[in-house]
Design a protein around this motif. Structure first.
Motif, short mmCIF file in Angstrom:
data_model
loop_
_atom_site.label_atom_id
_atom_site.label_comp_id
_atom_site.label_asym_id
_atom_site.label_seq_id
_atom_site.Cartn_x
_atom_site.Cartn_y
_atom_site.Cartn_z
N VAL A 10 0.83 -1.20 0.00
CA VAL A 10 0.00 0.00 0.00
C VAL A 10 0.87 1.25 0.00
CG1 VAL A 10 -1.68 1.33 1.33
CG2 VAL A 10 -1.97 -1.13 1.06
N LYS A 11 1.96 1.24 0.75
CA LYS A 11 2.88 2.38 0.74
C LYS A 11 3.44 2.63 -0.65
CE LYS A 11 4.70 2.42 5.50
NZ LYS A 11 5.93 2.23 6.30
N SER A 12 3.76 1.57 -1.37
CA SER A 12 4.33 1.72 -2.72
C SER A 12 3.30 2.25 -3.71
CB SER A 12 4.87 0.37 -3.21
OG SER A 12 3.81 -0.54 -3.49
N LEU A 13 2.00 2.14 -3.38
CA LEU A 13 0.94 2.60 -4.28
C LEU A 13 0.39 3.96 -3.88
CD1 LEU A 13 -1.07 -0.74 -4.64
CD2 LEU A 13 0.29 0.36 -6.41
N GLN A 14 0.89 4.57 -2.80
CA GLN A 14 0.37 5.86 -2.35
C GLN A 14 0.46 6.90 -3.47
OE1 GLN A 14 -1.28 6.62 0.21
NE2 GLN A 14 -0.95 4.93 1.62
N ASN A 15 -0.60 7.75 -3.54
CA ASN A 15 -0.70 8.81 -4.55
C ASN A 15 -0.75 8.24 -5.96
OD1 ASN A 15 -0.45 10.78 -2.49
ND2 ASN A 15 1.79 10.58 -2.55
N ASP A 16 -1.09 6.97 -6.08
CA ASP A 16 -1.22 6.36 -7.40
C ASP A 16 -2.65 5.86 -7.57
OD1 ASP A 16 -0.75 5.28 -9.83
OD2 ASP A 16 0.65 3.72 -9.18
N GLY B 299 -4.62 5.01 1.36
CA GLY B 299 -5.13 4.41 2.59
C GLY B 299 -4.00 3.77 3.36
N SER B 300 -4.34 2.88 4.23
CA SER B 300 -3.35 2.22 5.08
C SER B 300 -3.68 0.74 5.19
CB SER B 300 -3.35 2.85 6.49
OG SER B 300 -2.62 2.06 7.39
N GLY B 301 -2.67 -0.10 4.99
CA GLY B 301 -2.85 -1.52 5.17
C GLY B 301 -3.20 -1.85 6.61
N PHE B 302 -2.64 -1.09 7.56
CA PHE B 302 -2.96 -1.30 8.97
C PHE B 302 -4.44 -1.03 9.24
CE2 PHE B 302 1.67 -0.11 10.14
CZ PHE B 302 2.07 -1.42 9.90
N HIS B 303 -4.98 0.02 8.63
CA HIS B 303 -6.40 0.32 8.81
C HIS B 303 -7.27 -0.79 8.23
CE1 HIS B 303 -5.56 4.95 9.13
NE2 HIS B 303 -5.14 4.26 10.16
N SER B 304 -6.87 -1.31 7.08
CA SER B 304 -7.62 -2.41 6.46
C SER B 304 -7.66 -3.62 7.38
CB SER B 304 -6.99 -2.79 5.12
OG SER B 304 -7.53 -3.99 4.62
N LEU B 305 -6.51 -4.00 7.92
CA LEU B 305 -6.45 -5.15 8.83
C LEU B 305 -7.23 -4.87 10.11
CD1 LEU B 305 -2.69 -6.04 8.29
CD2 LEU B 305 -4.65 -7.41 7.57
N GLY B 306 -7.21 -3.61 10.57
CA GLY B 306 -7.99 -3.24 11.74
C GLY B 306 -9.48 -3.41 11.49
N ILE B 307 -9.94 -3.01 10.30
CA ILE B 307 -11.35 -3.19 9.94
C ILE B 307 -11.71 -4.66 9.91
CG2 ILE B 307 -13.02 -2.93 8.05
CD1 ILE B 307 -11.60 -0.27 7.37
N ILE B 308 -10.83 -5.47 9.32
CA ILE B 308 -11.08 -6.92 9.21
C ILE B 308 -11.29 -7.52 10.59
CG2 ILE B 308 -10.03 -9.13 8.62
CD1 ILE B 308 -8.67 -7.70 6.25
N TYR B 309 -10.36 -7.26 11.50
CA TYR B 309 -10.46 -7.87 12.83
C TYR B 309 -11.60 -7.27 13.65
CZ TYR B 309 -6.26 -10.66 12.26
OH TYR B 309 -5.35 -11.60 11.84
N GLY B 310 -11.91 -6.00 13.44
CA GLY B 310 -13.04 -5.40 14.14
C GLY B 310 -14.36 -6.00 13.72
#
Length: 446
Positions: free
Chosen positions: A34-40, A44-55
């Motif tokens: 996700v960092k490598s795709l920023q501004n492309d 977003g954030s991969g950490f936020h995605s994983l947080g949503i998944i576990y939540g």
């Protein structure tokens, strides 16, 4: 019949091996990608995605038993596998809206998948085979940390940036593995005659079939309500309250070893061209630690009450050693989301061997805590194991979600300090629970 059940357990384990080869590898490299795709194409954030998944996963656990009761474990797992595959496929042609939508969907799918897995495993086991079948399934599942991460190492080793072609190839391979695992669920066979088959006269009546379906759905709802009431009763108990810090700690360190630590390694400039490839090797070594710990503490030293406290204490010591070495070996701003690499220098010159040693210790310590939490819950709540394990997964997933949300903003040293405080508290509370259980046993024997 026994051969059919064993075959079902092996197919179940292989299906999870394939699906979680894809998902575990994805979680390990997600923030780096996700960092490598920023501004492309993706923000977003991969950490936020994983947080949503576990939540989402934690709260959907309360509804999953009713769904499994209505449509059955086999098709529940198949539909959940499709959601996992959709999440992996998103990284081939990424977009922000799909990134977060599939994060929500896979959280729902995870709750359904694991509830159905437990139901199906018990259905295909007896008292004499449950330990063996659980060990077979656990061994196959833990191997999922090896193969995908090995591919990441072979493809990313020597790269300082992740080109689009490499990203697409990796996630296309992971998608194929996930789809094959999902299709494997269709090979599972029923191990007993249908107890609820329609009689010859009922089979001729569509109305009777509809009434039976409504009865099954109503029964599933009643079962779900009864389980929810049991969960509320157990939560108020002293044992669950005392075990909660240990369960919460298992969630924090789950987030750390499964997503944060690999990102930290990949962002450490001092590892030079090996940094991105080391993410894959780190995931493999964590898996080796999990397999060694699960085999050692899950299969050996059985029926020894003192063993649980000894193993948990060992897990705490192993993790604290790993945290201290990580603090010395990795820059403090490595997990922060605002850059792809860090120029900061840690207290020691970053060492690849120390980084991989910490990966092994993280996996080993995690297996110490998880095997003993499963053991003590199964011992204390033998008659209410399903609600007890649901509480465990709920607390663990909530804290994993919280950890993923703060991991992209909190410096590494503060993350490690939080885990040290909660790990020590959880271990102390675990000791108190064991002492209570031993005292109760002594009173009964007296």
């Amino acid at each position: 019949m026994a051969d059919k059940r064993t075959c079902n357990v092996v197919i179940l384990g292989l299906a999870f091996l394939l699906i979680f080869t894809a998902f575990t590898t994805c979680g390990n490299v997600e923030q780096t990608v996700v960092k490598s795709l920023q501004n492309d194409t993706l923000s977003g954030s991969g950490f936020h995605s994983l947080g949503i998944i576990y939540g989402i996963f934690s709260f959907c656990n309360l509804l999953a038993p009713a769904v499994v009761s209505v449509i059955g474990p086999k098709f529940t797992m198949f539909l959940s596998g499709l959601l996992y595959s959709g999440y992996i496929a998103m990284f081939i042609t990424p977009s922000t809206w799909a990134f977060y939508l599939t994060s929500v969907l896979i959280g729902i799918g995870a709750a359904m998948l694991w509830t159905a897995q437990g139901h199906f495993l018990v259905e295909n086991s007896e008292a004499s085979t449950i330990n063996r079948n659980t060990a077979v399934f656990w061994a196959l599942l833990q191997c999922s940390m090896l193969f995908g991460n090995l591919y990441v190492y072979l493809d990313w080793n020597g790269r300082t940036e992740i080109p689009d072609g490499s990203r697409k190839n990796i996630f296309l391979s992971l998608l194929v593995a996930s789809v094959l695992g999902t299709l494997s669920f269709l090979l599972l066979r029923k191990n007993r005659p249908e107890e609820e088959m329609l009689s010859e006269e009922e089979g001729q009546s569509l109305l009777s079939a509809q009434m039976m379906y409504q009865h099954r759905a109503s029964s599933a709802v009643q079962d779900a309500k009864a389980e929810f009431k049991t969960i509320l009763q157990l939560v108020k108990g002293r044992t669950i309250l005392l075990l909660s810090p240990c369960m919460a700690y298992s969630g924090l360190e789950l987030a750390f070893y499964s997503g944060v630590y690999g990102t930290c390694i990949g962002a450490t400039t001092q590892f030079r061209a090996a940094a991105k490839g080391l993410i894959g090797i780190s995931g493999i070594v964590v898996g080796v630690g999990e397999i060694v710990g699960g085999g050692l503490f899950g299969l050996l030293f059985k029926n020894n009450c003192f063993r649980r406290t000894s193993v948990v204490f060992l897990g705490m010591v192993v993790h604290f050693i790993a945290f201290y070495l990580i603090f010395l070996n990795i820059p403090v701003d490595a997990p922060v989301v605002f850059h792809t690499t860090t120029q900061n220098k840690p207290y020691l010159t970053p060492s690849v061997s120390v980084a991989l040693l910490c990966s092994f210790l993280l996996g080993l310590g995690d297996s110490c805590f998880n095997t003993q939490l499963y053991s003590v819950l199964g011992h204390v709540y033998a008659e209410h194991s399903t609600p007890a394990f649901a509480i465990f997964k709920f607390i663990q997933s909530v804290f994993a979600a919280v950890a993923f949300f703060y991991s992209g903003y909190l410096l590494l040293m503060w993350q490690l300090l939080l885990m040290v405080i909660l790990g020590f508290t959880g271990t102390l509370c675990f000791f108190i629970v064991e002492r209570m259980q031993n005292a109760a046993t002594d009173i009964q024997e007296y």
